[in-house]
Design a protein around this motif. Structure first.
Motif, PDB file in Angstrom:
ATOM      1  N   THR A 165      -6.901  -7.421  -0.599  1.00 15.71           N
ATOM      2  CA  THR A 165      -7.088  -6.040  -1.041  1.00 15.71           C
ATOM      3  C   THR A 165      -8.565  -5.713  -1.196  1.00 15.71           C
ATOM      4  O   THR A 165      -9.042  -4.671  -0.714  1.00 15.71           O
ATOM      5  N   ALA A 199      -7.928   0.159  -4.183  1.00 17.48           N
ATOM      6  CA  ALA A 199      -6.968   0.260  -3.081  1.00 17.48           C
ATOM      7  C   ALA A 199      -6.743   1.722  -2.689  1.00 17.48           C
ATOM      8  O   ALA A 199      -6.673   2.049  -1.493  1.00 17.48           O
ATOM      9  N   GLY A 218       0.793  -1.220   0.000  1.00 16.04           N
ATOM     10  CA  GLY A 218       0.000   0.000   0.000  1.00 16.04           C
ATOM     11  C   GLY A 218       0.824   1.268   0.000  1.00 16.04           C
ATOM     12  O   GLY A 218       0.296   2.365  -0.188  1.00 16.04           O
ATOM     13  N   ILE A 242      -7.510   3.249   1.045  1.00 15.89           N
ATOM     14  CA  ILE A 242      -6.484   3.907   1.864  1.00 15.89           C
ATOM     15  C   ILE A 242      -6.870   5.363   2.113  1.00 15.89           C
ATOM     16  O   ILE A 242      -6.646   5.906   3.201  1.00 15.89           O
ATOM     17  N   MET A 301      -1.653  -1.110   3.938  1.00 18.17           N
ATOM     18  CA  MET A 301      -2.629  -2.190   3.779  1.00 18.17           C
ATOM     19  C   MET A 301      -2.578  -3.141   4.963  1.00 18.17           C
ATOM     20  O   MET A 301      -3.605  -3.633   5.435  1.00 18.17           O
ATOM     21  N   SER A 361     -10.785  -3.383   1.433  1.00 14.00           N
ATOM     22  CA  SER A 361     -11.375  -2.196   0.815  1.00 14.00           C
ATOM     23  C   SER A 361     -12.868  -2.114   1.117  1.00 14.00           C
ATOM     24  O   SER A 361     -13.393  -1.034   1.440  1.00 14.00           O
TER      25      SER A 361
END
Length: 446
Positions: free
Chosen positions: A152, A234, A24, A238, A252, A156
């Motif tokens: 991921t 992603a 990430g 974030i 991540m 998310s």
């Protein structure tokens, strides 16, 4: 064709989804740090990745690349191809020691171990594995890639579902993160160059493994867009969690730990596996290329470059991503742009070759099938098509015969196996003659 496109798509995604993306940190610096504008940049990057992916794989297929120099030598001047080859080799080494640094950060963040511990572990693993059957080990660890995709997407969904911070506040927090470049348009372009230059060598070879250039191009297009969509997801995840993860080396991993510590541990193991997989791939390829025609130098180069990489890793994972990656990205985008421009200019020629190989395939199927009549006229047309191709006759004919024979057998159709055996013998004879010509033309020492 659908099956080949799907296989190529998944393989291409596996190439570009590296340990940097999984951590990430790349996404945080290249996109999230620019706030909401960075999210727009991620969307544009998805489109560029798709176009470039199609170009790279289709060029690899058209030139039947066995290594990246087969394409570079065909589309550029020798000195340019040589310069690119040297740069790609340097990238292999640089990304190798960035991965060592990432291993240190990974274990420190999750388990509190000193940075040198993770770096030392992955360095020793690289050296030991490099002496063994690397292909088998990396194939096993390559199976980790689907888990990264699952993690991921899962984290998310959780991040979006639990987001509560106002957009304006998120934008301000995101912009407080150090950015590698002065603006988001430059960052997205640089990232595309970075992501693709890391996969360039293998992607060209992967395309070269397919005679069907249309399937190769579609696989690259869909694979690039698929990775781009993962990038967008992603980046969004974030972004909505930026207040909690902006100071983390592994954003991540920090997000997964918020869901449950056990999942965080699993994620740390998966990321470490991807770091090791990327590191061994980088150092192995670098040592092989640096050793060149003197294979006895491979082991000393592998050991020496890994130890130097271990020393360089103490510059820090976050710092290396922020300072080294932009340099790689700018040179990378120049190389990728060169390939894409050449692909655009050569589209008419590539389209004609795609149609030609399809006709060769149809005639070979007719020739092999016991229930179909292959006439003298068919033979003459096949010879003419083979002669007009950009590939040597024996390569195009031989590989087409092998592919079509396999497909007909799977379909339960009767084939003339004598033709298959004869074609193999003809190909071997041509290749043996070529090898003898090379041997006789080589200078002899007194």
């Amino acid at each position: 064709m659908v099956k080949k496109v799907l296989q190529t798509t998944l393989a291409f995604v596996g190439l570009v989804v590296g340990a940097g993306f999984a951590s990430g940190q790349e996404v945080l610096q290249y996109f999230v740090s620019y706030g909401t504008a960075g999210l727009i940049g991620a969307g544009i990057a998805a489109i560029l990745l798709g176009v470039a992916g199609a170009a790279i794989l289709q060029l690899g297929s058209y030139y039947h690349a066995m290594e990246h120099t087969d394409v570079l030598d065909s589309i550029t001047r020798p000195w340019i191809a040589r310069a690119i080859d040297i740069f790609v080799s340097l990238v292999l080494f640089c990304l190798g020691f960035v991965m060592i640094a990432g291993a240190g950060s990974n274990l420190k963040q999750q388990f509190g171990a000193p940075v040198w511990v993770g770096a030392a572990i992955v360095s020793v693993l690289v050296i030991v594995t490099g002496m063994l059957d690397v292909n088998k080990v990396t194939t096993i660890i390559g199976a980790i890639t689907p888990f990264i995709i699952i993690f991921t997407l899962g984290v998310s969904v959780y991040a979006f579902a639990t987001a509560s911070t106002p957009l304006s506040e998120l934008d301000e927090l995101a912009r407080s993160v150090a950015s590698p470049l002065p603006s988001w348009p430059l960052a997205l372009i640089n990232y595309v160059g970075l992501a693709l230059i890391l996969a360039l060598s293998m992607a060209l070879v992967m395309g070269g493994d397919q005679l069907n250039s249309r399937a190769a191009g579609l696989g690259g297009l869909i694979g690039g867009v698929t990775f781009g969509l993962m990038l967008v997801i992603a980046a969004g995840a974030i972004f909505v969690s930026v207040g909690r993860v902006k100071d983390s080396d592994m954003p991540m991993l920090a997000m997964v730990n918020e869901i449950h510590p056990v999942l965080g541990t699993a994620m740390a193991v998966v990321i470490f596996g991807m770091i090791f997989n990327t590191a061994i791939g980088m150092f192995y390829a670098f040592a092989k290329r640096a050793a060149g025609i003197r294979p006895n130098l491979y082991k000393p180069v592998l050991i020496g470059s890994t130890l130097v990489g271990f020393a360089c890793s103490f510059l820090g994972f976050k710092a290396l991503v922020g300072k080294l990656y932009p340099i790689i990205g700018w040179v990378g985008i120049v190389i990728i742009a060169l390939l894409v421009i050449r692909w655009i200019l050569d589209r008419p020629k590539i389209s004609r070759e795609i149609a030609r190989r399809a006709r060769v395939r149809d005639m070979v199927a007719k020739k092999l099938h016991r229930r179909r009549r292959f006439t003298r006229g068919d033979h003459q047309r096949l010879e003419a098509e083979l002669a007009a191709s950009n590939l040597p006759d024996h390569i195009l004919h031989g590989e087409t015969v092998e592919e079509v024979a396999d497909e007909l057998v799977k379909q339960g159709e009767p084939i003339d196996r004598g033709i298959v055996v004869q074609t193999r013998a003809e190909v071997e004879a041509v290749e043996q003659a070529d090898d003898e010509d090379v041997d006789t033309s080589a200078p002899r020492s007194n």
